[in-house]
Write an enzyme that holds these catalytic residues in place. Structure first.
Site, PDB file in Angstrom:
ATOM      1  NE  ARG A  12     -27.587   8.823 -42.159  1.00  0.00           N
ATOM      2  CZ  ARG A  12     -26.972   8.420 -43.270  1.00  0.00           C
ATOM      3  NH1 ARG A  12     -27.272   7.251 -43.813  1.00  0.00           N
ATOM      4  NH2 ARG A  12     -26.062   9.169 -43.847  1.00  0.00           N
ATOM      5  CB  ILE A  13     -24.164   7.324 -35.366  1.00  0.00           C
ATOM      6  CG1 ILE A  13     -24.657   8.783 -35.393  1.00  0.00           C
ATOM      7  CG2 ILE A  13     -22.812   7.237 -34.669  1.00  0.00           C
ATOM      8  CD1 ILE A  13     -23.777   9.737 -36.180  1.00  0.00           C
ATOM      9  CB  CYS A 151     -22.545  15.877 -33.959  1.00  0.00           C
ATOM     10  SG  CYS A 151     -24.260  16.453 -34.022  1.00  0.00           S
ATOM     11  CB  THR A 152     -23.849  20.509 -31.644  1.00  0.00           C
ATOM     12  OG1 THR A 152     -24.733  20.162 -32.719  1.00  0.00           O
ATOM     13  CG2 THR A 152     -23.762  22.023 -31.560  1.00  0.00           C
ATOM     14  N   GLY A 211     -28.734  21.051 -25.874  1.00  0.00           N
ATOM     15  CA  GLY A 211     -27.901  21.120 -24.676  1.00  0.00           C
ATOM     16  C   GLY A 211     -26.430  21.176 -25.003  1.00  0.00           C
TER      17      GLY A 211
END
EC number: 1.2.1.12
Length: 338
Positions: A12-13, A151-152, A211
């Site tokens: 995906r990335i 991403c988060t 995390g």
């Protein structure tokens, strides 16, 4: 300045990285490695994407090369990063996007093939982490392996930075309502230690650990030990949303907090932090280039020292954009050291 880039892992990335790189004139992706697919299948997956639609360009295959918009990209199929001959194509900056080689020791294997620097598109246990707009200026040219965090963390850290810089954060809890990812199961199946993670991704809301919030303490040292969080994996293919609840040192109205976020988004964090007062839902954020999009109408304040803030992020597209921004920044710093 032409920066020659290699991508290891065409998932995906990896594919979205390539799509985004085509919009950056200083970047030239010259090689891709993935041991699990052939060039013809790689071309197919790049062309057709269930979340982001049809590839906007021309894709062909010429032997072991992908040809994208007329430019050849060498396709390797090596399982061991140490065996990838990056030097054949002149690729100096490698994005490690397999999700497997996420430590310094594993990722530095790319250097054997002629790579100069490796950027891991995932959190790392020991590589220094950089988040654009937050601590990217701390990069001094020294590390050969570095991480773009998750991403988060990229969605959360700019928001935390703005709030802490303006009002001070005593403590906070974050929840990310996160679209499912490739590591989850389409139907119930075995999942080792994470039993809930083995349940059907399209059928369930699945509590999970992350995390990402603690990692904010690595890129904003003042937040170390002050923020933690969790994740809910939900039946959505892409786009996620952060729910950040914080206790403030300096009392502030919700309007004052919003004003500070808007000022930063229009200024020093433009292109990284954005905001909206529209009545948006997750699909409205598909393909958004920003790391974090603050939803003005979704947040709420209990009192002047306790507030909940909501911010969206395209966990694929926006994140991939930041990986490339970090790569460009690293290359420019490196060039200035010569």
């Amino acid at each position: 300045m032409s920066i020659k880039v290699g991508i290891n892992g065409f998932g995906r990335i990896g594919r979205i990285l390539l799509s985004n790189a085509l919009e950056k004139p200083e970047l030239s992706v010259v090689a891709v490695n993935d041991p699990f697919i052939e060039p013809t299948y790689a071309a197919y997956m790049l062309k057709y994407d269930s979340s982001h639609g049809l590839f906007k360009g021309d894709i062909e295959v010429d032997g072991q090369n992908l040809v994208v918009n007329g430019k050849p990209i060498r396709f390797y199929s090596e399982r061991d990063p140490a065996n990838i001959k990056w030097s054949e194509t002149g690729a100096e900056y490698i994005v490690e996007s397999t999700g497997v080689f996420t430590t310094i020791d594993k990722a530095k294997a790319h250097l054997n093939g002629g790579a100069k620097k490796v950027i891991i598109s995932a959190p790392s246990a020991d590589a220094p982490m950089f988040v654009m707009g937050v601590n990217h200026k701390d990069y001094d040219g020294t590390p050969t392996v570095l991480s773009n965090a998750s991403c988060t963390t990229n969605g959360l850290a700019p928001l935390v930075k703005i709030v802490n810089d303006n009002f001070g954060i005593v403590e906070g809890l974050m929840t990310t309502v996160h679209s499912y990812t490739a590591t989850q199961k389409t139907v119930d199946g075995p999942s080792g230690k994470d039993w809930r993670g083995g349940r059907g991704a399209a059928q369930n809301i699945i509590p999970s650990s992350t995390g990402a919030a603690k990692a904010v303490g690595k890129v904003i040292p003042a937040m170390n030990g002050k923020i933690t969080g969790m994740s809910f994996r939900v039946p959505s293919a892409n786009v996620s949303v952060i729910d950040l609840t914080v206790r403030l040192e300096k009392a502030a109205s919700y309007e004052e907090i919003t004003s500070a976020i808007k000022k930063a988004a229009d200024g020093e964090l433009k292109g990284i932090m954005a905001y909206t007062s529209d009545e948006v839902v997750s699909t409205d954020m598909l393909g958004n280039n920003n790391s974090s999009i603050f939803d003005i109408k979704a947040g709420i304040s209990l009192n002047p020292n306790f507030v909940k803030l909501v911010s969206w992020y395209d966990n694929e597209w926006g994140y991939s954009r930041r990986v490339l921004d970090l790569l460009e920044h690293v290359a420019k710093v490196d060039a200035s050291k010569k």
